[in-house]
Design an enzyme around this catalytic site. Structure first.
Site, PDB file in Angstrom:
ATOM      1  CG  ASP A  59      -1.567   1.250   1.534  1.00  0.00           C
ATOM      2  OD1 ASP A  59      -2.318   1.707   0.648  1.00  0.00           O
ATOM      3  OD2 ASP A  59      -1.362   1.820   2.620  1.00  0.00           O
ATOM      4  CG  ASP A 111      -2.106   2.317   6.354  1.00  0.00           C
ATOM      5  OD1 ASP A 111      -2.459   1.957   5.202  1.00  0.00           O
ATOM      6  OD2 ASP A 111      -2.368   3.432   6.822  1.00  0.00           O
TER       7      ASP A 111
HETATM    8  O1  PGA Z   1      -5.245   8.071  -1.305  1.00  0.00           O
HETATM    9  C1  PGA Z   1      -5.824   7.404  -0.411  1.00  0.00           C
HETATM   10  O2  PGA Z   1      -6.868   7.789   0.169  1.00  0.00           O
HETATM   11  C2  PGA Z   1      -5.289   6.093   0.047  1.00  0.00           C
HETATM   12  O3  PGA Z   1      -4.352   5.462  -0.718  1.00  0.00           O
HETATM   13  P1  PGA Z   1      -3.676   4.087  -0.221  1.00  0.00           P
HETATM   14  O4  PGA Z   1      -4.499   2.994  -0.811  1.00  0.00           O
HETATM   15  O5  PGA Z   1      -2.288   4.187  -0.803  1.00  0.00           O
HETATM   16  O6  PGA Z   1      -3.685   4.070   1.273  1.00  0.00           O
END
Ligand code: PGA
Length: 251
Positions: A14, A176
């Site tokens: 992520d 996370d």
């Molecule tokens: O831009 C976002 O709200 C979250 O992005 P992520 O999936 O990298 O946590």
């Protein structure tokens, strides 16, 4: 699902809250957009709690918070344009790469293919990853360029595993937040919940054996369990320290 890292042949990270503490930049881009439209803007703690589902949902939450649930599509589209422009102009001005992340990806890239799987749209994700110094180590960036792709949907993880030529159960998702873990479950990927990001406290029931408290520990767990036979003919030792005592059964 039991976390068996012996199966792992690839890692999907992520982005926001896992690789990068991007909340200050997301707050800045959102507030620029809101200010340009004469709307109320928000402090960092408020915005941090809205991160995780991509910019369209972030904008929707900011609008809802000022009683604009029924805002027209034109306004949402303009806000999104301002948001994207502000992000691309300064992808990582206020935010930071979490300590240890560059060592983690630099170390693992000799052992395992890695991708980013994020609810940010791909162009924004690439800009942030580039500014973070992480992009050169990745084999792909899968961003949520359409609502149906957004985590917790499994689509991006399935696309990433197919592109890398590994089975979903061989690709470890490191994230996370709840969308990350649910996306991994839906795709059939093992998952590791990092506890330095934004959303782990909402996952109180997540098993301790599938949590990791530092990039260094994440690197050691992945590297120790990485199979000898992977895509690199001569795997080299990762730059992150691997010799901090024997791995535990749960690591
Ligand atoms: O831009 C976002 O709200 C979250 O992005 P992520 O999936 O990298 O946590």
């Amino acid at each position: 699902m039991t976390l068996d890292l012996r199966l792992v042949r690839a890692v999907a990270f992520d982005l926001d809250g896992t690789l990068v503490d991007s909340a200050p930049d997301i707050q800045h881009a959102l507030n620029e957009a809101l200010k340009n439209e004469g709307l109320q803007y928000f402090d960092l703690d408020q915005v941090r709690g809205w991160i995780g589902d991509g910019p369209d949902m972030l904008i929707a939450r900011a609008l809802a918070h000022q009683g604009l649930n029924d805002a027209e599509d034109e306004l949402r589209t303009r806000l999104r344009r301002w948001f994207d422009a502000a992000t691309l102009a300064a992808p990582l001005a206020g935010g930071t790469v979490y300590p240890g992340i560059v060592d983690l990806v630099a170390g693992l890239h000799r052992l395992l293919p890695m991708v980013a799987v994020t609810n940010k749209p791909t162009p924004l994700a690439r800009a942030v990853l580039d500014a973070a110094g992480v992009l050169p180590f990745l084999d792909g960036v899968h961003g949520a360029d359409a609502p149906a792709l957004r985590k917790p949907a499994p689509a991006m993880l399935l696309a990433a595993s197919e592109r890398l030529g590994v089975q979903p159960r061989q690709m470890l998702m490191v994230g996370d937040s709840e969308p990350d873990m649910r996306s991994a479950q839906a795709a059939g990927c093992p998952a590791m919940l990092v506890t330095w990001g934004y959303g782990h406290e909402k996952l109180g029931g997540w098993p301790d054996s599938q949590r990791v408290a530092s990039p260094n520990t994440c690197c050691r767990r992945c590297a120790r369990r990485a199979p000898a036979a992977n895509r690199f003919a001569t795997p080299r030792r990762p730059s992150c320290p691997l010799a901090e005592g024997p791995p535990s059964r749960s690591s």
